[in-house]
Design a protein around this motif. Structure first.
Motif, PDB file in Angstrom:
ATOM      1  N   THR A 243       1.713   9.924  -2.174  1.00 54.14           N
ATOM      2  CA  THR A 243       2.721   9.514  -1.194  1.00 54.14           C
ATOM      3  C   THR A 243       2.328   8.174  -0.587  1.00 54.14           C
TER       4      THR A 243
ATOM      5  N   ARG B  42       2.758   4.302   4.448  1.00 57.84           N
ATOM      6  CA  ARG B  42       3.496   3.583   5.485  1.00 57.84           C
ATOM      7  C   ARG B  42       4.918   3.350   5.010  1.00 57.84           C
ATOM      8  N   GLY B  43       5.769   2.985   5.951  1.00 59.10           N
ATOM      9  CA  GLY B  43       7.138   2.621   5.621  1.00 59.10           C
ATOM     10  C   GLY B  43       7.317   1.117   5.685  1.00 59.10           C
ATOM     11  N   THR B  44       8.528   0.681   5.452  1.00 60.25           N
ATOM     12  CA  THR B  44       8.804  -0.751   5.490  1.00 60.25           C
ATOM     13  C   THR B  44       8.758  -1.274   6.920  1.00 60.25           C
TER      14      THR B  44
ATOM     15  N   THR C 165       8.691  -3.121  -0.229  1.00 59.72           N
ATOM     16  CA  THR C 165       8.781  -1.711  -0.639  1.00 59.72           C
ATOM     17  C   THR C 165       8.012  -1.476  -1.940  1.00 59.72           C
TER      18      THR C 165
ATOM     19  N   ARG D 201       4.659   1.020  -2.522  1.00 55.85           N
ATOM     20  CA  ARG D 201       4.554   2.022  -3.593  1.00 55.85           C
ATOM     21  C   ARG D 201       3.363   1.710  -4.503  1.00 55.85           C
TER      22      ARG D 201
END
Length: 372
Positions: free
Chosen positions: A7, A10-12, A25, A29
């Protein structure tokens, strides 16, 4: 086969510059995959070959972990500011002059992979042709493959709509299939052809498959279409005043349907319509060919490998609404032509796209070639 999940940590970043948001992004990944690979290496795993669809970025740093491994990437599409999907449809021009800059940066992931990948594989010659030299010479063209033994004609097929309307091959059925109903796949053109088709074909049923989201391109601009928020609603509302209530009742929006119903829908089709911008070729077209559909398709570059005009289908200019209506109605009037085109389409799919006999052996040979 062992599946190793991972997973993102962190996010964007909120309010990141829009030109680099796509690459961020992919970097997120790629980091997640990189760290999972480090754990696998620490546990003693060392691959000879890595196969990746690099489009989402995950494989970007795997050669940092296993520099001796061979990396093969799935080359789906290389973005261009003109000559392909972008700028193709004058009805939807670029909203910002800087879109060409954003698009150029969107290819960063492709370009960085070219430095580390040993070879590529692409499903069609046209998609491979979008990639620049010198990497293009390292791309082998092999389609993903269609199971033509399972995806086959069925003269006895029947489909029940709304629990009470039973359709068979004796009915006149026009099919149109997208993952989502949107301009990239010609939904607006198809809908604009419907008033004429319904007027000339009083017994035809129109089955439209596709969701309300956006797979490619932009979503409708908020407020531009009188409160309508999906392309399905927008173009249905545009043509609805031209269609009588009784005729509109013969148009069926089915949404996204399970695969177990999708193949029977294609088997039921009298004429199947497939339209696309110059972009990735849909599996659904080749599945329609495999079941022996009589196909009317857009005369755009991705189609030229599969649809030979008046041999495996009929081609019409993407923007020619009247021409589309005429071609659909002409085929509905000509059972012999439908049978000929459908048989030719199935044979073409079997010879060129069959999974077991054609595509899988070529895919395995490509992998084995990487390992040498």
């Amino acid at each position: 086969m062992k599946l190793v999940p991972y997973t993102a940590s962190r996010g964007t970043t909120p309010n990141v510059h829009p030109w680099v948001s796509d690459f961020e992004t992919k970097a997120i990944r790629a980091e997640a995959c990189f760290r999972a690979a480090l754990q696998m290496k620490a546990q003693g795993f060392t691959p000879d070959v890595i196969i990746a669809h690099h489009g989402w970025g995950e494989s970007l740093f795997l050669k940092e972990v296993w520099p001796e491994a061979k990396l093969g990437i799935y080359c789906e599409f290389f973005y261009h500011p003109q000559g392909a999907d972008v700028g193709f449809d004058p009805e939807f021009p670029a909203k910002d002059a800087g879109d060409v800059c954003r698009l150029r940066l969107k290819n960063l992931n492709n370009l960085l992979h070219f430095e580390v990948a040993d070879a590529g594989i692409s499903p069609t010659h046209w998609q491979a042709s979008t990639f620049p030299q010198p990497f293009r010479d390292r791309i082998t063209v092999v389609h993903d493959g269609i199971d033509t033994e399972a995806v086959t004609p069925n003269p006895a097929v029947s489909l029940t709509l709304n629990g009470n309307l039973v359709l068979t091959k004796q009915d006149e059925v026009i099919t149109f299939v997208n993952r989502n109903l949107e301009p990239y796949r010609g939904y607006h053109i198809f809908m604009r052809a419907l008033p004429e088709i319904l007027k000339r074909r009083p017994n035809a049923r129109v089955l439209i498959v596709g969701g309300d989201d956006v797979s490619y391109g932009d979503a409708p601009e908020p407020g531009r279409y009188g409160g309508l928020t999906t392309w399905r609603e927008i173009f249905a509302a545009e043509v609805r005043p031209q269609i009588r209530d009784a005729d509109w009742a013969r148009v069926h929006f089915l949404g996204n349907i399970p695969y177990q119903y999708f193949i029977p829908l294609l088997q039921l089709s009298t004429v199947h319509v497939y339209l696309t911008y110059p972009f990735v070729l849909s599996w659904s077209l080749l599945e329609a060919m495999s079941v022996g559909c009589a196909i009317v398709a857009s005369d755009t570059q991705p189609l030229h490998e599969a649809i030979k005009h008046d041999e495996t289908g009929r081609l019409v200019d993407f923007f020619d609404v009247a021409g589309l209506a005429n071609e659909v109605c002409a085929l509905l009037d000509d059972p012999a032509a439908r049978q000929r085109l459908g048989q030719n389409a199935r044979q073409f799919a079997q010879v060129n796209y069959d999974l077991q006999a054609v595509c899988l052996p070529k895919q395995l040979a490509w992998v084995e070639g990487l390992a040498k």
